[in-house]
Design an enzyme around this catalytic site. Structure first.
Site, short mmCIF file in Angstrom:
data_model
loop_
_atom_site.label_atom_id
_atom_site.label_comp_id
_atom_site.label_asym_id
_atom_site.label_seq_id
_atom_site.Cartn_x
_atom_site.Cartn_y
_atom_site.Cartn_z
N SER B 38 0.80 -1.22 0.00
CA SER B 38 0.00 0.00 0.00
C SER B 38 0.83 1.27 0.00
CB SER B 38 -0.91 -0.02 1.24
OG SER B 38 -1.81 1.05 1.20
N CYS B 42 3.31 6.71 -7.45
CA CYS B 42 3.29 7.99 -8.17
C CYS B 42 3.90 9.12 -7.39
CB CYS B 42 1.85 8.35 -8.54
SG CYS B 42 1.10 7.09 -9.58
N ARG B 70 -8.40 -3.98 9.63
CA ARG B 70 -9.26 -4.52 8.58
C ARG B 70 -9.38 -6.03 8.64
NH1 ARG B 70 -10.29 -0.97 4.31
NH2 ARG B 70 -9.84 1.16 5.00
N VAL B 80 4.98 -15.65 -4.74
CA VAL B 80 4.25 -16.78 -5.32
C VAL B 80 5.00 -17.23 -6.56
CG1 VAL B 80 2.08 -17.49 -6.41
CG2 VAL B 80 2.05 -15.96 -4.42
N TYR B 410 -18.39 30.28 -13.36
CA TYR B 410 -17.74 31.55 -13.66
C TYR B 410 -17.76 32.46 -12.45
CZ TYR B 410 -17.65 36.46 -15.25
OH TYR B 410 -17.40 37.80 -15.38
N TRP B 418 -15.88 32.96 -20.52
CA TRP B 418 -15.77 31.86 -21.49
C TRP B 418 -14.59 31.01 -21.04
CZ3 TRP B 418 -19.50 30.64 -24.67
CH2 TRP B 418 -20.35 31.64 -25.17
#
Lengths: 433, 433
Positions: B38, B42, B70, B80, B410, B418
């Site tokens: 975990s 990045c 958990r 593995v 806006y 715009w």
């Protein structure tokens, strides 16, 4: 062929400019009763706060610019007193008549002033350039020591924050239990807390019966800004036989046509369609005015364009907090006959190890259809982007299931691996099942 | 019932956590051959740059956390070596066997290293925590005076900028004519210029044949980072009879099921569907891994969830410039058989009178269908939000016509009337007609 545009701000100048682009030979004349055209009303709070230095900075283009660069004739100080569709003429104050082949009505809205004492010299609205000039002059010359703002819509909130930014203690009065018209208690509470830490005391459930020379509802106020919302200017149109819609603003179709041949309406004087409910709605905002104006101008010049409507996106920028809303709140959705469920989460706006700040996202979906109905976003950063993602999803009718797995950008300094939007959507999925 | 998850990073831990949430009684065991689970791959470039102080900051949760909070058993250092579907067992290095009822394969990908000299002591990949530790140690102990990065994908770009942020002059080598794999010359030029002003020289069309002890392609480099992209780890799965897809990664359906009963795959070892093309695609990214893992875990625990796919959203954060891409570039769209048209504009990211900066937006649409196909956004601010709006529109299959009139937020300090997205869309409409 002559196109006459009544009103030279957002919708009117957009219409004129777009018509010119489509037809270089059209005669285009804009009649504006004020002294300037094409200015940015939404910048007024930031002129009050001082962040915009000169009032002229809010003027995007001068009449001379339009004449010289766009070949659009602009007459300021030209007030239209009547439209005569049978003759295809407009009548100006003073009696002059102008003929049109196509007419765009873009006469805007006016701020509410229906409180006794609204005419006192220390009471202002914040609607046009002249309002901005008068308020800043009043502040600089009279040095008020405390201010009141009446009305908790987006103008009231931004104006209150702007006055506080100048160092004035501000009391913001709202007649109802909520700000921003969303009937969203948590949103209101969060904004209220934020305002309090920035010198603005929000008083809810406090209708103001009268403004007195130095006080509002028992609170000292040497400067008062009325922000009671706006009413569409429809009288001129109504007298000419232009139909209004159920909202009381001018009824137009997707092409911005009124019921009169060759007569278009756009901007704050007209209603549009809410794309979530499908019903007519009156939501006068600068962006919408520009879009409607563009379409009205294109069609008046022989084009075939459409404006389908809005989803009710709005954002306010307070110091240190932006609040964006779009679509329907839970209460609004219930009123519209949906079976809505909402989830609200607070989540980091980027990866925690790169200095995240909390962002609050609420999403509302319809239990029966699974369709997303609306949302709000509050935080210090990234609020416009996130509310816009919800707005795009609403426009597309995206189901919550798909929204919850949107492929959103992730890089730790800019966004977390689970964007707050996705975290909110996951939470709402649970609530739906 | 026992769920075995092979791999404990993004997809694996998401799967385990989600399975636990759905089924409190399931036995869940995660087998991770590394020492940590975990963690945020990045974040590695930002550890290199020094903006993330400690490597431990990139660890989101420890094995102990998962065990304690958990009820998920986590075995680190557990490799593995074989999956035996007939017996529903996995074999660990050392010979130990573990039985499963459901298996999630989340064994990730490995960085490309196929250049002679890749094993020299000053050459690194940037793929796992250990890589990060080794590079920073090398920098601090050996004090290299110049660096090279090989590969102009998102890792190469962020790594090059990170090394430059530490004061190292960096040369970034890219074998092809473009960065980020978009075949987009203008995007590449803009990024190249920006990098140059921040101490990174980008050399395009420069395949590196060999890394020498002190030089790469004739340029001095005392530290080299290989960023040649990744390959899915598929051998373990392949030997067990798991089918691969056309991309060479593990084939899964929307439920993340492989061809073997009870065996799921998720994350960087698996392919997914590109929602714009409808075809299988291999786009290994952290966000996607988390989403796939979540769905694999849910279904492994008896749920019925789906992951439809991605639109190819990616963002990189350089100092002073973010670049976001989503969907198809013009060249990619052409290759996929569309008849694409593109428009690129530069526009202010908020109202000019409140200090706007230029944002560049490119949109690509299909001439035949009017459908939006992709886009890119470059700028200093608001890039994630804007690329996400395009991503949402792509997911929903929104036509350009509707995109061009999106009801976007806006307010002058945060967004212009715009939005650059709408300005680009208007431009593209013209190009389409």
């Amino acid at each position: 062929m002559q196109l006459v545009v009544i009103g030279g701000v957002a919708a009117g100048m957009s219409a004129a400019a777009r018509a010119r682009r489509l037809d270089p030979n059209l005669q285009i004349i804009v009649l504006e009763r004020g002294t300037q055209v094409s200015w940015a009303a939404c910048g007024l709070p930031f002129y009050l706060s001082g962040r915009v230095g000169k009032l002229e900075d809010l003027i995007l283009h001068t009449p001379e610019y339009f004449e010289r660069e766009r070949n659009i004739r602009v007459r300021t100080g030209a007030e239209v007193t009547a439209i005569q569709p049978a003759r295809r003429q407009v009548v100006l104050r003073g009696g002059e008549r102008l003929s049109y082949d196509r007419l765009v009505i873009a006469i805007g809205a006016r701020p509410g002033r229906s409180i006794p004492g609204a005419d006192l010299p220390h009471v202002f609205t914040l609607h046009c350039l002249e309002d901005g000039r008068r308020i800043r002059e009043f502040i600089e010359q009279r040095r008020p020591r405390c201010a009141a703002v009446i009305g908790g819509g987006y103008i009231g909130l931004e104006a209150a924050d702007a006055l506080a930014e100048r160092g004035l203690p501000v009391t913001l009065f709202e007649a109802g239990p909520d700000v921003l018209g969303r009937q969203d208690r948590e949103l209101t509470t969060r904004i209220s807390r934020h305002l309090a830490s920035h010198g603005v005391e929000l008083r809810l459930n406090t209708p103001v019966g009268e403004i007195r020379p130095e006080a509002v509802a028992g609170v000292s106020a040497e400067l008062v800004i009325l922000a009671l919302g706006v009413q569409p200017n429809v009288e001129l149109a109504l007298e000419a036989g232009v139909e209004l819609g159920p909202t009381g603003a001018i009824r137009v179709n997707e092409r911005m046509e009124t019921n009169l041949a060759g007569v278009y309406a756009a901007g704050d004087c007209a209603e549009t369609t809410h794309l979530v409910t499908g019903s007519p709605v009156y939501l006068p905002l600068g962006t919408t005015a520009n879009k409607m104006g563009r379409v009205a101008g294109a069609n008046a010049a022989g084009g075939r364009e459409k404006f389908a409507g809005v989803v009710g996106t709005m954002i306010i920028a307070l110091r240190g907090l932006a609040v964006g809303v779009t679509g329907l709140s839970l209460a609004q959705a219930r009123k519209e006959g949906f079976d809505p469920v909402a989830a609200r989460i607070e989540a980091p706006d980027r990866s925690r190890y790169l200095g995240s700040r909390p962002t609050t996202v609420e999403l509302v979906a319809d239990r029966r259809s699974g369709r997303l109905l609306g949302g709000s976003v509050m935080g210090e950063r990234g609020v416009a982007g996130r509310i816009n993602v919800i707005a795009a999803a609403l426009t597309a009718g995206l189901p919550l299931e798909q929204f919850a797995q949107l492929d959103l950008a992730y890089t730790p300094p800019l966004a977390p691996v689970w964007d707050p939007l996705l975290a909110a959507a996951q939470q709402l999925r649970k609530a739906l099942t």
